[in-house]
Design an enzyme around this catalytic site. Structure first.
Site, mmCIF file in Angstrom:
data_model
loop_
_atom_site.group_PDB
_atom_site.id
_atom_site.type_symbol
_atom_site.label_atom_id
_atom_site.label_comp_id
_atom_site.label_asym_id
_atom_site.label_seq_id
_atom_site.Cartn_x
_atom_site.Cartn_y
_atom_site.Cartn_z
ATOM 1 N N ARG A 105 0.878 -1.182 0.000
ATOM 2 C CA ARG A 105 0.000 0.000 0.000
ATOM 3 C C ARG A 105 0.906 1.219 0.000
ATOM 4 O O ARG A 105 1.665 1.432 0.955
ATOM 5 C CB ARG A 105 -0.909 -0.012 1.225
ATOM 6 C CG ARG A 105 -1.572 1.318 1.463
ATOM 7 C CD ARG A 105 -2.702 1.247 2.435
ATOM 8 N NE ARG A 105 -3.870 0.650 1.817
ATOM 9 C CZ ARG A 105 -5.103 0.696 2.316
ATOM 10 N NH1 ARG A 105 -5.325 1.315 3.458
ATOM 11 N NH2 ARG A 105 -6.109 0.131 1.687
ATOM 12 N N HIS A 132 -7.038 1.113 -6.682
ATOM 13 C CA HIS A 132 -7.305 0.213 -5.541
ATOM 14 C C HIS A 132 -7.954 -1.059 -6.113
ATOM 15 O O HIS A 132 -9.153 -1.307 -5.915
ATOM 16 C CB HIS A 132 -8.229 0.914 -4.536
ATOM 17 C CG HIS A 132 -8.251 0.292 -3.168
ATOM 18 N ND1 HIS A 132 -7.514 -0.838 -2.845
ATOM 19 C CD2 HIS A 132 -8.923 0.637 -2.034
ATOM 20 C CE1 HIS A 132 -7.739 -1.142 -1.580
ATOM 21 N NE2 HIS A 132 -8.577 -0.269 -1.065
ATOM 22 N N GLN A 135 -9.939 -3.717 -3.934
ATOM 23 C CA GLN A 135 -11.239 -3.211 -3.490
ATOM 24 C C GLN A 135 -12.274 -3.391 -4.594
ATOM 25 O O GLN A 135 -13.375 -3.898 -4.362
ATOM 26 C CB GLN A 135 -11.115 -1.713 -3.121
ATOM 27 C CG GLN A 135 -12.424 -1.091 -2.688
ATOM 28 C CD GLN A 135 -12.895 -1.645 -1.361
ATOM 29 O OE1 GLN A 135 -12.151 -1.639 -0.385
ATOM 30 N NE2 GLN A 135 -14.128 -2.137 -1.292
ATOM 31 N N ASP A 227 -17.150 7.512 -1.744
ATOM 32 C CA ASP A 227 -15.903 7.328 -0.988
ATOM 33 C C ASP A 227 -15.591 8.672 -0.319
ATOM 34 O O ASP A 227 -16.209 9.698 -0.636
ATOM 35 C CB ASP A 227 -14.779 6.900 -1.963
ATOM 36 C CG ASP A 227 -13.461 6.575 -1.267
ATOM 37 O OD1 ASP A 227 -13.448 6.419 -0.031
ATOM 38 O OD2 ASP A 227 -12.432 6.485 -1.968
ATOM 39 N N CYS A 267 -16.375 1.899 0.039
ATOM 40 C CA CYS A 267 -15.226 1.023 0.317
ATOM 41 C C CYS A 267 -14.819 1.046 1.779
ATOM 42 O O CYS A 267 -14.159 0.124 2.238
ATOM 43 C CB CYS A 267 -14.044 1.425 -0.564
ATOM 44 S SG CYS A 267 -13.566 3.149 -0.331
ATOM 45 N N ARG A 295 -13.653 -8.593 0.812
ATOM 46 C CA ARG A 295 -12.213 -8.358 0.656
ATOM 47 C C ARG A 295 -11.446 -9.630 1.041
ATOM 48 O O ARG A 295 -10.474 -10.013 0.394
ATOM 49 C CB ARG A 295 -11.761 -7.191 1.549
ATOM 50 C CG ARG A 295 -12.270 -5.825 1.100
ATOM 51 C CD ARG A 295 -11.571 -5.331 -0.148
ATOM 52 N NE ARG A 295 -10.131 -5.259 0.018
ATOM 53 C CZ ARG A 295 -9.463 -4.231 0.565
ATOM 54 N NH1 ARG A 295 -10.119 -3.165 0.963
ATOM 55 N NH2 ARG A 295 -8.147 -4.249 0.668
HETATM 56 N N1 CP Z 1 -11.231 -0.172 1.994
HETATM 57 C C1 CP Z 1 -9.987 -0.256 2.491
HETATM 58 O O1 CP Z 1 -9.007 -0.498 1.742
HETATM 59 O O2 CP Z 1 -9.890 -0.092 3.830
HETATM 60 P P1 CP Z 1 -8.550 0.129 4.679
HETATM 61 O O3 CP Z 1 -7.994 1.473 4.235
HETATM 62 O O4 CP Z 1 -8.980 0.118 6.109
HETATM 63 O O5 CP Z 1 -7.584 -0.962 4.356
HETATM 64 N N1 NVA Z 2 -9.843 6.825 -1.568
HETATM 65 C C1 NVA Z 2 -9.542 6.351 -0.241
HETATM 66 C C2 NVA Z 2 -9.782 4.872 -0.149
HETATM 67 C C3 NVA Z 2 -9.512 4.264 1.195
HETATM 68 C C4 NVA Z 2 -9.707 2.772 1.209
HETATM 69 C C5 NVA Z 2 -8.108 6.671 0.105
HETATM 70 O O1 NVA Z 2 -7.240 6.511 -0.757
HETATM 71 O O2 NVA Z 2 -7.845 7.112 1.227
#
Ligand code: CP
Ligand code: NVA
Length: 309
Positions: A105, A132, A135, A227, A267, A295
């Site tokens: 990540r 992502h 997701q 989101d 998400c 997930r």
């Molecule tokens: N939706 C998602 O990726 O959640 P987290 O940021 O908690 O991993």
């Molecule tokens: N768009 C959000 C998604 C989190 C899962 C972010 O990048 O923070």
């Protein structure tokens, strides 16, 4: 499908239409018969590199590895120092000597691309500033469970044209789920991603529409998705964005404007009272915790297909 063995998942563009279908089929089977996969990643290890916080991604990848009889190692944002303490190339060339897969990540999307380029083990994008994919794949599983099909289904995304939007557009293109996006001016999804999804979508019957008009986006939608307005890394813009995005809140009025009693999706994490109201997030039509559950199943399927023997 052995074709996925050893491959990376950096964006959904990496997967063909048939491969997306195969991953979804495997995820449905794993959800139904988890016991049949109890030893699928016996003795295998996944390294999980996090530059940003997480609840769902960390817990689902780690739990997934445990349930497949493998092991996951959490590497915190301060631990690895990707490109700071050590070059991305060197991190990749160390990890591949020890582990069977890497989940990362990251902020800059290029970091996860570089990890994949420099390591011989599969690399999975667990969210970057631009995409992502895990997701959106789990969201496809959730849509399929709710609607039974992608054909003729429309998902409206209302809010910021961000990493999640980009992956939903690509997910639609690979399955035939139509995607309508409404964002404030200046916050549209990337033009190259929209163009790619629109063109690739011809093959599956996915119609793509991007505008600033919420009523147009949600009209006839079977799913309404939103989101956060400020993603991880954009915290300094949160106050400014609150004002700009206020008209794009998903509330009972927006859900009603669809005219279809649509399902609600997010998400998570959600900033309740900003991009979505509590009554919508907690309604009978809300799928948010099914998305979170999926997930786990979807990523187990992906790991078995990428990292299994
Ligand atoms: N939706 C998602 O990726 O959640 P987290 O940021 O908690 O991993
Ligand atoms: N768009 C959000 C998604 C989190 C899962 C972010 O990048 O923070």
């Amino acid at each position: 499908m052995d074709a996925l063995k050893g491959r990376d998942l950096i964006t959904i563009r990496d997967l063909s239409i048939a491969e997306v279908a195969a991953v979804l089929q495997k995820a449905a089977d794993i959800k139904k018969n988890p016991g049949a996969y109890k030893k699928s990643l016996d003795g295998k290890t996944l390294a999980m590199i996090f530059q940003k916080p997480s609840l769902r991604t960390r817990v689902t990848f780690e739990t997934g590895m445990t349930q497949l009889h493998g092991h996951a190692i959490y590497l915190s944002p301060s631990e690895v120092g990707l490109g700071v303490r050590e070059s991305v190339a060197d991190v990749a060339r160390n990890l591949e000597r020890w582990v069977d897969g890497i989940m990362a990540r990251v902020f800059a999307h290029k970091l996860v691309e570089d990890l994949a380029a420099y390591s011989r083990v599969p690399v999975i994008n667990g969210l970057s500033d631009d995409f992502h994919p895990v997701q959106a794949l789990a969201d496809l599983q959730t849509v399929k469970e709710a609607a039974g099909t992608f054909k003729g289904m429309k998902l409206a995304y209302v809010g910021d044209g961000n990493n999640v939007t980009h992956s939903l557009l690509l997910a639609g293109a690979r399955t035939g789920l139509s995607i309508s996006v409404a964002t404030p001016p200046g916050y549209a999804p990337r033009a190259d991603v929209v163009t790619y999804a629109a063109e690739a979508g011809h093959e599956t019957g996915c119609a793509v529409d991007v505008s600033h008009d919420i009523a147009r986006a949600v009209k006839g939608a079977h799913f309404v998705y939103t989101d956060v307005w400020a993603s991880m890394g954009q915290e300094d813009q949160a106050e400014k964005r609150k004002k700009i995005f206020a008209p794009y809140q998903v509330n009972a009025g927006v859900m009603k404007a669809a005219g279809t009693d649509p399902w609600f999706m997010h998400c998570l994490p959600a900033h309740r009272g900003d991009e979505v109201t509590d009554d919508v997030a907690d309604s009978k039509r809300s799928l948010i915790f099914d998305q979170a559950e999926n997930r786990l199943h979807l990523q187990k399927a992906l790991m078995v297909m990428l990292m299994g023997d």
